[in-house]
Design a protein around this motif. Structure first.
Motif, mmCIF file in Angstrom:
data_model
loop_
_atom_site.group_PDB
_atom_site.id
_atom_site.type_symbol
_atom_site.label_atom_id
_atom_site.label_comp_id
_atom_site.label_asym_id
_atom_site.label_seq_id
_atom_site.Cartn_x
_atom_site.Cartn_y
_atom_site.Cartn_z
ATOM 1 N N SER A 710 0.843 -1.206 0.000
ATOM 2 C CA SER A 710 0.000 0.000 0.000
ATOM 3 C C SER A 710 0.871 1.247 0.000
ATOM 4 C CB SER A 710 -0.927 -0.014 1.204
ATOM 5 O OG SER A 710 -0.164 -0.087 2.410
ATOM 6 N N GLU A 713 2.262 1.641 -3.385
ATOM 7 C CA GLU A 713 1.196 2.156 -4.264
ATOM 8 C C GLU A 713 1.057 3.653 -4.109
ATOM 9 O OE1 GLU A 713 -3.653 2.046 -4.452
ATOM 10 O OE2 GLU A 713 -2.617 0.301 -3.614
ATOM 11 N N TYR A 716 3.914 5.394 -5.929
ATOM 12 C CA TYR A 716 3.733 5.360 -7.392
ATOM 13 C C TYR A 716 2.590 6.282 -7.815
ATOM 14 C CZ TYR A 716 6.976 1.474 -8.179
ATOM 15 O OH TYR A 716 8.113 0.684 -8.289
ATOM 16 N N TYR A 722 0.932 4.897 -12.845
ATOM 17 C CA TYR A 722 -0.083 3.863 -12.658
ATOM 18 C C TYR A 722 0.370 2.527 -13.238
ATOM 19 C CZ TYR A 722 -2.816 8.072 -11.820
ATOM 20 O OH TYR A 722 -3.255 9.257 -11.343
ATOM 21 N N CYS A 725 2.591 0.775 -10.938
ATOM 22 C CA CYS A 725 1.833 0.282 -9.779
ATOM 23 C C CYS A 725 1.057 -0.977 -10.162
ATOM 24 C CB CYS A 725 0.883 1.372 -9.295
ATOM 25 S SG CYS A 725 -0.001 0.924 -7.786
ATOM 26 N N TYR A 729 1.486 -5.005 -8.736
ATOM 27 C CA TYR A 729 0.475 -5.912 -8.199
ATOM 28 C C TYR A 729 0.366 -7.185 -9.030
ATOM 29 C CZ TYR A 729 -1.282 -2.625 -4.704
ATOM 30 O OH TYR A 729 -1.410 -1.816 -3.613
ATOM 31 N N GLU A 737 -6.113 -5.942 -6.925
ATOM 32 C CA GLU A 737 -5.535 -4.640 -6.616
ATOM 33 C C GLU A 737 -5.118 -3.919 -7.905
ATOM 34 O OE1 GLU A 737 -5.656 -3.451 -3.662
ATOM 35 O OE2 GLU A 737 -6.486 -5.320 -2.868
ATOM 36 N N SER A 738 -4.572 -4.707 -8.845
ATOM 37 C CA SER A 738 -4.164 -4.110 -10.116
ATOM 38 C C SER A 738 -5.384 -3.549 -10.858
ATOM 39 C CB SER A 738 -3.446 -5.139 -10.971
ATOM 40 O OG SER A 738 -3.060 -4.605 -12.222
ATOM 41 N N VAL A 741 -6.510 -0.360 -9.231
ATOM 42 C CA VAL A 741 -5.681 0.783 -9.629
ATOM 43 C C VAL A 741 -6.042 1.218 -11.041
ATOM 44 C CG1 VAL A 741 -3.324 1.515 -10.139
ATOM 45 C CG2 VAL A 741 -3.788 0.159 -8.077
#
Length: 1711
Positions: A710, A713, A716, A722, A725, A729, A737-738, A741
């Motif tokens: 986190s 993240e 980034y 992005y 990031c 993930y 999570e990916s 984002v």
């Protein structure tokens, strides 16, 4: 204040060589003095000169024509200021040590002469001095005038705090100056003294004095407090110098040949004159100075003398190791005697120090009325703390944690840090063992020397740790931060904790429980872990986070405690006892029984912790790299590499972190960090990001390394990266999570990501995750299919329920079947019910035990099955122990018996009762018993009875009542429900049952209830409980009581239980049988005891004599002597022929019987024919006549005459007469005649001849020997006889008398003829010349005396009534009986005259027995006088025991002139050892003084001084005599005698009390008493012993001022033994405190043996048995003398002696 001359530093001279100034340095190490030669002499603290240097003139060109006006040391003792009259002040730099170079550091030139000087202690850079022109100057770096007057400054001084000062002027004005912290000075005039204040000093008050002989004390406002006027004293002169002691509570002022001392009384708040000390030839005192600790005073004189005085209030030695010097009431110097180390205890508030204790030979605790002062003698800075505290007496001090003193009192623990006068913290705990409390105060290690980089930016020092870990109960630990007073942690454990300790950083706690499990608690993280089991030893390594523990035979070491699983284990033999850290090595000491072995720990691994703490990561890595190969891969080193890697990652030292991971073999992390380090270098070089670790790429990657995704993240996203990031993930397979984002960034490939993720889930068989994705997107049917496919029908069912998709019948059927297969019966039943399949639904509910749903379904669809389901439901609830719920369902099912069982199982007895009462009586009957048993166990007997009766079980109810001793209730119930016969049978059966169980009291109650007392009596007889048997016989068969006692006694005697038999014989009134029983069984001591107690002295004598006969010989004699039967012992000795033994006894104890023994011995020897030995015994008996008669009887004429010539010349005639009778009987008449004539018995010869018919011979004897005149005179006078006859014939009788007396004793050879002539002269005068009778009688009597014929001489004088002269002649001839007979018959007034002469002569001859026998016949007064003389003789010879024997034998008279003798005798006996030749002299002395007091009470008025004094002394003797009576009270008596120190030698009392307490294991008391004994012994060895103050026994009734004896009570060996024991005891950590008790009056805690309360002044009676105070709740009195005693002590004594120890009347124990 006491001043004692200590030494002469410099003797005075014959001329004036004035000591101009003296001063001591503040550190007490130097004393400076200046004489008239202008040289400064420096002395050490003992007055030994170490250095000197000359002063300099203000102008070097001029001569030294100046005077020194003052000396002052700087506050740091390194500089010396010298004020000179040549207008200058020099400041010399002396240095801190001896021998350093002296130099002038400052010179202050002035415009006029310097007159005085002052350097305040709190202003090291500010020097004050006064000038002759009236100015006061202040010097820092430059001079400034602080005030100006026109008057000469004569004196100056500072207050004790050094923030204000005074100046005195020649006109008497006194000014005060207050100095602020910034150096500004404010002044005001406070007073004008009556004269020039040459003496001005400031302490508790301000004192001023001068040449008007007045001393005045002022307060700080200048008001007069006190005046002392000595103008009337001719010896007093003007005061020239003076100074307060450093405490400010004493002041000394010097004048001519004397100095005077004043002391401040803190209690009275006034100054008191302690007196003047006169020193001849000292002359005027010119200066004086106190040593800064107040222990020494140095005075200088006009003649150049320097004298040092020891000045203190008092001093004493403590435990032989320390010296306590009270220099003022609030100031004590404690000195260690072994090395001279000192510490000053000073009350910051001025409170008087009442007591000082030393614990563990280093920790000091001083008490004042309002505070406690603490100090550590071993601390370099000698830190002192004082806190406000009012002592209760219950405080205990603990010194187990360095730097902190802990005080426990009433469950509260107070912590005080040395050097701080504030309480560090308070906590409540009852567990104050050093193993259960751990305190850490400022123990963090110092940071190692800084590198150059660190020196540029030094790190801040670590905050001080002040924490304590303690138990609030046996299973709960509190950790308290003492800085904030907040609880940092509370640890609840599941068993008792027996040891705990914080590490030195106070962030980890080790504790062990009683199961020997070792636990570690991390305070910052609040986590706990168990390290080891079966731990016998555990300890932190000093100043390191390393733990050493022992488990069985393994030594376990945690070098990295942060990794508790990493432990190094080594086998050892023995037990670990300590950890030693010396010379850079840390070793574990192992006791192997015979020897000690040392196991070395890895110093590198220990040093690693220090480096890590100091954040020296490079050094830490080097330490680990430098480990030997065999240790490099060990678990310990691996744990340390891990710890270092975590710390370096945390501190962003990535190069060291890379190195750590490489060492750990974690290649991936090491490579990752290497890449990261390159990025750091790139950021620093190319991007200029300093430090490079702040670069966002580095931060993000470090977050990834630490799995803080986190955080990565956020980094980034903050940079808008992005893609990076999402990629992060995806690499770790966090697709969701990916996607999140991507959605947040509105990424165009979001949908593609979702599909890829869904397909990946399906490919990897993750149907549940795929179903969740479908559910989120609203594709419920696909989600349900996936759930079912993944074997998750419950989640499918939940989705159907939440979305109400039941209408899809096929789908619902699939879910229901899946749920049933998966044993999710309740949910399956719900779905079957939705599908209308009630049978399958009911089956599912029953299988899943969902009976509520099943019952509801049955009520609607299958009503007939409801009851069965209710019962089935109840059975299921019973199987899972839900009894209370089961009961309701049984009731609904109509199963009342089962309902009752469930109610009983759930303990709902009320409902159980209701259920039973609803049953038929026949059915309910058996259940009532169960209910009744319950209520019986619950002690609710009323309900129990009710249900027993309902169940028709009244007998069990009666039994219940009898078991619980409720006899009345049992009887009432039995009578109500049972017949009399049934009751009797029941009670007897129950009684017999109780009897068999040993419950006799209960059985007795039952027997008596049914009037079977005989059975009860028989029961007790069988059980041999005879006391209870007798009690019942007394109640029911009193007439048989005596017979019963006797029967029991005989039975017990047969069984060998003699003590019990004795009791019953006595209770039967037949004590003689008890005596005979003991005699028959050779138990003579018991026979004696019974006879003595119940039969009196006669019976005791008879038994003793019988005992002696049974023993026989000397043993029998000794036996009689043991019991004090002296006369029977003598008779027995004579009876068995042991005359020598009888003689010895008489000589020692019964002299009046000695003559009888001699006579009986003589008669026995005579019977045996041992005449010469018999003669000797007759002579000893003073009966020579009997010896002569013995020889006469045996016709041994030679020995008879020999004895007569030596001892009884008057018997010679009798011997001759007897010899003549023998010759006459043998017809040897001629020899017989000769013998008769020699015996002056011519008539016997005449008679002999007449009886033999020899008439011629008879006539011849008549003519020659019986008629008047005759041959004897003719033979004597020869031719002169004719002249005598002519004068008689012519009537010249007087001339004839002169001729008869013409020849004296020396003129003739024949004494017999001379005596005849003198007798004829007396006869002639009596018959013919009456006027010359007296003259002739005196002449003849005198001549008879000359030839030893005292009786004839006295008879002649008696014949002419010259009675006194006749008595004198008898006395001269030692014819006392004749003298006394004459006085008694003819001159009563001369009787006493005869007695007095005889007594004096007997005493001169040392024939005291005869003298005292004679004195006894003359009355008490005469006997009292001569017995006292005899006792005084023994006392003068040092034989006090013999002196007591005199009074024992002859009695003691209440004569006032003898009282000093009696008192001296008492003191002498009390100074002797308790046992002399097996006898205690105090026992006999007690009897003597008891007799004296009884007599005094008859003659002395009540309350007289003599009577009171002897009663007091008698009580002391009584206690001393009691010591040997009973061993169990010996210790109390020895302790009680301490209150009579002085009457009993002080060293004896303390020694005996200490040894008695030691023998009984009361070491706390023994230590205090023996320690004081050692002090007394050491004081006696001093050249000038003084009275000791009884420090340590304040608030007791032991005298405070202990008088010292003149000599030692014990020899040196025993004194050394006592001293060694005290020394050994003092080496322990134990605190020895006198035992206490609560006062009966005010409940204050006081010394247990004190008869007086210091708090309320109440006095308590003293026990006549033990000497201890008689406590109100334990008091008992003698029924005869009403003396008081403690019940327990009384019973012990009476049980043994059976009589009162005071009045000896028979007494019984009282319980």
């Amino acid at each position: 204040m006491q001043t004692k001359h200590f030494k002469t530093i410099s003797p005075g001279n014959d001329s004036i060589q004035k000591i101009q100034a003296i001063c001591w340095s503040p550190n007490n190490m130097r004393m400076a003095a200046v004489s008239s030669n202008k040289n400064v002499y420096l002395y050490d603290e003992n007055g030994e000169q170490r250095e000197k240097f000359p002063t300099k003139a203000a102008d070097p060109k001029l001569t030294k024509n100046y005077a020194i006006r003052g000396l002052c040391f700087s506050p740091d003792s390194t500089k010396l200021a010298i004020a000179q009259s040549d207008n200058v002040v020099f400041v010399y730099k002396l240095g801190a040590k001896w021998g350093e170079k002296k130099s002038i550091s400052n010179k202050y030139q002035q415009t006029s002469s310097i007159t005085t000087l002052c350097w305040p202690s709190s202003h090291s850079n500010e020097l004050f001095f006064g000038l002759s022109e009236g100015k006061g100057n202040l010097r820092t770096n430059k001079s400034s005038i602080i005030y100006s007057t026109e008057e000469y400054v004569v004196s100056m001084c500072a207050n004790p705090k050094g923030n204000a000062m005074l100046a005195g002027h020649i006109n008497g004005d006194i000014y005060m100056f207050s100095i602020s912290a910034t150096g500004t000075v404010s002044k005001n005039r406070i007073a004008t003294h009556t004269t020039i204040p040459y003496v001005l000093s400031w302490g508790e008050s301000i004192v001023a004095a001068g040449n008007d002989y007045r001393i005045i004390f002022y307060d700080i406002k200048g008001d007069v407090i006190q005046r002392f006027d000595y103008s009337h004293d001719e010896k007093e002169k003007g005061y020239t110098c003076g100074e307060f002691s450093p405490s400010g509570q004493s002041v000394i002022l010097g004048s001519f040949n004397r100095f005077r001392t004043f002391s401040y009384s803190t209690r009275r708040q006034v100054w008191e004159d302690s007196g003047a000390v006169d020193i001849q030839n000292m002359y005027t005192l010119t200066s004086l100075s106190w040593k800064r600790d107040g222990s020494k005073l140095v005075v200088g004189t006009l003649t150049g003398g320097l004298e040092m005085y020891d000045a203190c209030l008092r001093r004493f030695k403590y435990k032989g190791k320390f010296e306590m010097v009270y220099v003022s009431p609030s100031q004590v110097i404690v000195k260690r005697l072994s090395n001279g180390e000192k510490i000053m205890l000073n009350s910051l508030h001025g409170h008087e120090i009442t007591k000082v204790n030393v614990y563990q030979d280093r920790y000091l605790i001083a008490h004042t009325q309002w505070s406690i002062i603490m100090g550590d003698l071993n601390h370099k800075k000698k830190l002192i703390s004082e806190i406000q505290w009012q002592l209760t007496g219950n405080e205990k001090f603990h010194f187990d944690n360095p730097g902190v003193c802990m005080i426990s009192n009433a469950g509260e623990l107070t912590l005080v840090e040395y050097g701080s006068s504030d309480i560090l913290g308070i906590c409540r705990t009852e567990h104050v063992s050093p193993h259960l409390i751990s305190v850490r105060v400022n123990e963090k290690k110092k940071i190692e020397p800084l590198t150059e980089e660190e020196q540029a930016n030094p790190p801040s020092p670590p905050p001080a740790d002040k924490k304590i870990a303690y138990l609030i109960d046996t299973q709960t630990v509190h950790i308290l931060d003492l800085r904030t007073n907040s609880v940092e942690a509370t640890i609840n454990h599941d068993c008792k904790i027996d040891w705990l300790e914080l590490n030195y950083r106070a962030n980890k706690l080790l504790f062990r429980d009683n199961r020997r499990a070792l636990n570690l608690f991390d305070i910052p993280t609040q986590t706990r872990v168990t390290l080891l089991n079966l731990v016998s030893y555990v300890q932190w390594v000093p100043k390191a986070d390393v733990v050493v523990a022992q488990s069985r035979s393994d030594l376990c070491v945690w070098y990295s405690i942060d990794n508790p699983e990493r432990v190094k284990m080594m086998p050892i033999k023995g037990d670990v006892i300590d950890i030693e850290k010396t010379k850079g090595k840390t070793e574990v000491v192992v006791d192997e029984g015979v020897t000690y072995t040392y196991v070395s720990l890895n110093e590198a691994l220990i040093s690693f912790g220090s480096a890590v703490e100091a954040k020296k990561f490079v050094k830490a890595a080097e330490i680990l790299d430098g480990l030997p190969k065999q240790e490099a891969g060990s678990p310990e080193s691996e744990a340390m590499w891990k710890r270092l890697s975590a710390l370096t990652i945390e501190s962003r030292d990535l190069k060291i972190a890379e190195r750590c991971f490489a060492a750990l073999g974690e290649v991936s992390k090491s490579r990752y960090l290497r890449k990261l380090n390159k990025i750091v270098e790139y950021a620093e070089k190319e991007l200029n990001v300093i430090p490079g670790t702040d670069y966002y790429v580095v931060k993000a990657r470090l977050a990834i390394l630490e799995k803080s995704f986190s955080s990565a993240e956020q980094i980034y996203m903050a940079q808008g990266l992005y893609e990076e990031c999402m990629e992060m993930y995806q690499e770790i397979h966090k697709w969701e999570e990916s996607i999140r984002v991507a959605e947040a960034a509105h990424h165009p490939e979001v949908e593609g990501l979702r599909n890829s993720y869904f397909n990946w889930l399906l490919d990897t068989k993750q149907e549940e995750r795929a179903a969740v994705l479908k559910e989120r997107s609203g594709e419920y049917f696909d989600a349900i299919s996936l759930y079912l496919k993944g074997g998750l029908p419950a989640k499918a069912a939940l989705l159907v329920s939440s979305q109400n998709l039941y209408k899809q019948t096929e789908l619902t059927q699939r879910i229901a079947d899946s749920l049933f297969i998966a044993n999710l019966f309740e949910k399956a039943g719900h779905f079957f019910e939705k599908l209308g399949q009630e049978d399958r639904a009911l089956e599912s509910y029953r299988k899943g035990h969902a009976y509520r749903a099943a019952v509801e379904l049955a009520r609607n669809s299958f009503p007939s099955k409801v009851v069965g389901l209710e019962e089935e439901w109840a059975d299921y609830l019973m199987s899972i122990n839900q009894y209370d719920q089961a009961m309701n369902h049984y009731l609904d099912a109509g199963q009342y018996v089962r309902a009752f069982e469930s109610a009983v199982a759930s303990k709902q007895w009320g409902k159980a009762v209701n259920i039973v009462e609803s049953l038929d009586a026949a059915v309910a009957k058996k259940y009532y018993k169960q209910i009744a048993h319950h209520y019986e166990e619950a002690l609710n007997f009323e309900l129990a009875e009710k249900y027993y009766v309902k169940g028709e079980m009244a007998e069990e109810a009666v039994e219940m009542y009898t078991k619980n001793n409720m006899w009345d209730a049992a009887h009432t119930l039995a009578v109500t429900y049972m017949t009399e016969r049934e009751v009797n049978v029941l009670y007897l059966g129950q009684a017999q049952k109780l009897e068999s169980q040993g419950k006799f009291k209960e059985a007795e109650k039952l027997y008596l209830t049914v009037e079977e007392s005989d059975q009860a009596i028989n029961m007790y007889k069988k059980a041999k409980l005879y006391d209870d048997m007798i009690r019942l016989v007394t109640t029911f068969h009193k007439s048989l009581l005596a017979e019963t006692h006797k029967h029991l006694a005989q039975q017990l005697e047969a069984e060998g239980q003699y003590k019990q038999a004795e009791k019953h014989f006595i209770d039967a009134g037949d004590w003689k049988s008890a005596t005979n029983m003991y005699r028959a069984n050779d138990m003579w001591e018991d026979a004696m005891r019974v006879a003595k107690q119940l039969g009196g002295s006669i019976a005791a004598t008879q038994v003793a004599s019988a005992w002696a006969n049974s023993v026989g010989g000397e043993a029998g004699i000794n036996l009689l002597l043991k019991f004090g039967f002296i006369e029977p012992a003598v008779d027995f000795s004579v009876e068995i022929g042991m005359f020598k033994k009888a003689e010895e006894i008489c000589k020692s104890s019964l002299k009046k019987k000695l003559v009888e023994v001699y006579l009986k011995h003589a008669l026995a020897l005579e019977d045996e024919g041992r005449l010469s030995e018999a003669e000797a015994e007759f002579i000893k008996a003073g009966s020579a006549k009997d010896a002569i008669d013995m020889y006469i009887h045996n016709q041994d004429w030679v020995n008879a005459q020999r004895v007569a010539e030596s001892f009884d010349p008057n018997s010679m005639l009798e011997i001759l007469e007897a010899q003549g009778k023998v010759a006459a009987a043998e017809k040897d008449f001629a020899k017989a005649e000769q013998l008769y004539i020699s015996a002056r018995k011519p008539e016997m010869a005449y008679k002999m001849y007449r009886e033999a018919g020899a008439h011629v011979e008879a006539e011849r004897v008549m003519k020659e020997h019986i008629a008047i005149g005759g041959n004897p005179i003719d033979e004597l006078y020869g031719k002169e006889m004719d002249a005598i006859n002519k004068k008689i014939a012519s009537g010249d009788y007087s001339g004839a008398i002169d001729l008869l007396l013409a020849k004296g004793p020396n003129d003739v050879d024949s004494q017999r003829e001379m005596e005849e002539a003198w007798e004829n002269a007396v006869k002639l005068a009596s018959s013919n010349v009456p006027d010359r009778v007296v003259e002739v009688v005196q002449t003849v009597a005198s001549r008879f005396q000359q030839i030893g014929k005292f009786q004839q001489s006295a008879l002649l004088l008696e014949g002419v009534d010259m009675l006194r002269e006749a008595i004198d002649v008898y006395i001269s001839g030692d014819l006392w009986s004749q003298a006394q007979a004459l006085a008694e018959s003819k001159a009563q007034e001369l009787v006493l005259y005869v007695i007095e002469h005889k007594l004096n002569i007997l005493t001169q001859r040392n024939e005291w027995d005869k003298a005292l026998e004679l004195a006894q016949s003359q009355g008490e007064a005469v006997l009292g006088r001569f017995s006292a003389l005899f006792a005084a003789k023994h006392i003068s010879e040092g034989d006090y025991v013999a002196a007591v024997g005199v009074f024992v034998q002859w009695g003691i008279a209440p004569l006032a002139e003898n009282f000093p003798l009696y008192a001296g005798l008492i003191n002498g006996i009390l100074a002797l050892p308790a046992n002399i030749d097996g006898h205690d002299p105090t026992v006999h002395l007690r009897k003597v003084i008891y007799s004296l007091i009884k007599q005094l009470k008859e003659f002395e008025p009540e309350g007289s001084q003599n009577l009171a004094e002897f009663e007091r002394l008698f009580f002391i003797i009584h206690l001393a005599a009691m010591k040997e009576a009973l061993t169990s009270i010996h210790e109390h008596l020895c302790v009680a005698l301490l209150r009579y120190c002085g009457d009993v030698p002080t060293d004896k009392t303390f020694y005996e009390a200490g040894m008695a307490c030691r023998d009984t294991g009361r070491n706390n008391m023994a230590y205090n008493y023996l320690n004081r004994f050692v002090d007394i012994s050491e004081e006696l060895e001093e050249e000038e012993p003084t009275v000791l103050e009884n420090t340590g026994f304040e608030n007791t009734d032991i005298p405070f001022d202990l008088p010292l004896p003149t000599s030692h009570y014990l020899d040196e060996e025993k004194r050394e033994d006592a001293k060694n024991w005290v020394l050994q005891a003092s080496l322990t950590n134990q605190e020895y405190v006198l035992s206490k008790r609560n006062c009966d009056g005010c409940s204050s805690e006081i010394y247990e043996a004190s008869s007086w309360c210091y708090a309320c002044s109440a006095e308590t009676e003293v026990c006549i048995v033990s000497g201890y105070p008689v406590l109100r709740s334990n008091k008992i009195q003698c029924t005869s003398c009403t003396k008081s005693a403690n019940r327990e002590d009384w019973n012990k004594y009476i049980a043994k002696m059976r009589q009162c120890p005071w009045c000896n009347t028979p007494q019984s124990p009282s319980y």
